[in-house]
Design a protein around this motif. Sequence first.
Motif, short mmCIF file in Angstrom:
data_model
loop_
_atom_site.label_atom_id
_atom_site.label_comp_id
_atom_site.label_asym_id
_atom_site.label_seq_id
_atom_site.Cartn_x
_atom_site.Cartn_y
_atom_site.Cartn_z
N CYS A 35 -0.69 -6.35 -1.20
CA CYS A 35 0.47 -5.46 -1.31
C CYS A 35 0.05 -4.01 -1.10
CB CYS A 35 1.16 -5.63 -2.67
SG CYS A 35 2.05 -7.18 -2.85
N ALA A 85 1.42 -1.55 1.92
CA ALA A 85 2.06 -0.26 1.62
C ALA A 85 1.29 0.89 2.26
CB ALA A 85 2.16 -0.07 0.11
N ALA A 124 6.15 -1.08 3.75
CA ALA A 124 6.82 -1.49 2.50
C ALA A 124 8.34 -1.44 2.59
CB ALA A 124 6.35 -0.59 1.36
N LEU A 164 9.47 -3.86 -3.46
CA LEU A 164 8.35 -4.24 -4.31
C LEU A 164 8.87 -4.78 -5.64
CD1 LEU A 164 5.24 -4.14 -4.98
CD2 LEU A 164 5.68 -1.88 -5.96
N VAL A 224 5.49 3.06 -2.21
CA VAL A 224 6.66 2.34 -1.71
C VAL A 224 7.89 3.24 -1.72
CG1 VAL A 224 8.22 0.40 -2.15
CG2 VAL A 224 5.75 0.08 -2.37
N GLN A 261 8.12 5.82 1.00
CA GLN A 261 8.47 5.28 2.32
C GLN A 261 9.95 4.89 2.40
OE1 GLN A 261 5.64 2.12 3.42
NE2 GLN A 261 4.09 3.19 2.23
N GLY A 274 11.31 2.79 0.31
CA GLY A 274 11.44 1.43 -0.19
C GLY A 274 12.02 1.38 -1.59
N VAL A 317 11.68 -0.32 -5.67
CA VAL A 317 10.71 -0.81 -6.66
C VAL A 317 11.46 -1.36 -7.86
CG1 VAL A 317 8.83 -0.20 -8.23
CG2 VAL A 317 8.93 0.83 -5.95
N LEU A 336 5.58 -7.85 -2.22
CA LEU A 336 6.12 -6.74 -1.45
C LEU A 336 6.67 -7.29 -0.13
CD1 LEU A 336 6.42 -3.62 -0.94
CD2 LEU A 336 4.18 -3.73 0.17
N THR A 360 7.94 -6.81 3.61
CA THR A 360 7.43 -5.87 4.61
C THR A 360 8.37 -5.75 5.80
OG1 THR A 360 6.12 -7.64 5.62
CG2 THR A 360 5.04 -6.28 3.95
#
Length: 368
Positions: A287, A291, A296, A299, A341, A344, A346, A348, A364, A366
């Motif tokens: 992971c 990342a 990512a 997550l 993450v 980017q 992403g 969590v 994670l 992708t």
Amino acid sequence: METLTMKKPSAIQNKLVDLMNVKESPSVSIILKKETPSTRYEEFQLAYKNAVKEAIEKLEALDFPYKTIEHIKNELNSIAEELPFIDGFKTLAVFVSPHRTEVIPLPVEAVSKIVADDNSFEVRDLLRAINRTFQYGVLVLSKKDTRFFHGMNEEIMEIQENLPAGVEYYLEARVGDKNDPAKAETEAAKLYVHEVEHFIRQHTDLNAPLILMGDEKIISYFKNYTKRPKKILAEIHGSYSDSTLAQIKEKVVSQLSELIKKRDEQLLERIQHDIDGLNYAAGIQDCWTAAAMKEARVLLVEQGYSLEGYSVQNGLFLTFSKPDEDFEYHADVIDDLAEMVLAQGGEVYFVQPGLLEKFDKVILTTRY
């Protein structure tokens, strides 16, 4: 009671990630915890003014142009005159630099601190604490008004600015064909839901789950016309337009464990397509590398999972024994992975222990 004022509404978590990437000199951070739930506005305002005095003393000790320091002093002092003091907040975070001013009330407690730094805001500890909470919205729907609460675990905070009126306002306006009452009601309900969702987009993460409270018929309007029906985690029927924050909180907290369980199940269902398509990494080392390569998306980590480690080869790989080559030490790999993450764009989430056993406690999804 003062109302919440934000110059740039967005989800708290996203705002902190953005602030973490700001590099301006100087940068002043004031994290101020409300001493007790019964602290009065005047008492908190005085505490903030004292914190500003300390921040200015630290600022003046730094070697910056006079005009720059005066600008930041003026910003800090002006906040004191319009200090947010809203139902349920526990901490106020203030960040000021030459080109950025943010005031963020939080429903969770944080350690008070005052920092004047050369080029960064003091956001990392706040972000790490918030990352590990269960975040959600509570939407109270009624004929006469609409209410919204931002929740983190067992704490909730009411947002009171720019809320749409209650559904009755839209029904009485009767947009659409007045000669067709049923059609007019449908159009009014759609407009109401549109306005509510616009407010939610401004004040919370679009992926945050929603708890609906209120009259069953009005909730049905929202369910029928919302663009995010899968985000509705629970419904609590009844009359709550005049309920206190404590009463709303009691209703929500009584169901919290079941709500978290349901949210976790929905998260696993949501990422199943990526798992089936092998677009994921499992285990902390894989992971981390995914990342670090900026792949990512989402997550998931089990609550309570924490470990230290070392990243090598420009942060691309992770090892748990001190390497001979150049490395960066990470006191908590999970916190640093979560930051990567979020940076980017992403998402969590920390889920129940044992839920990710077959993925070695962390997964994670992708981009590739």
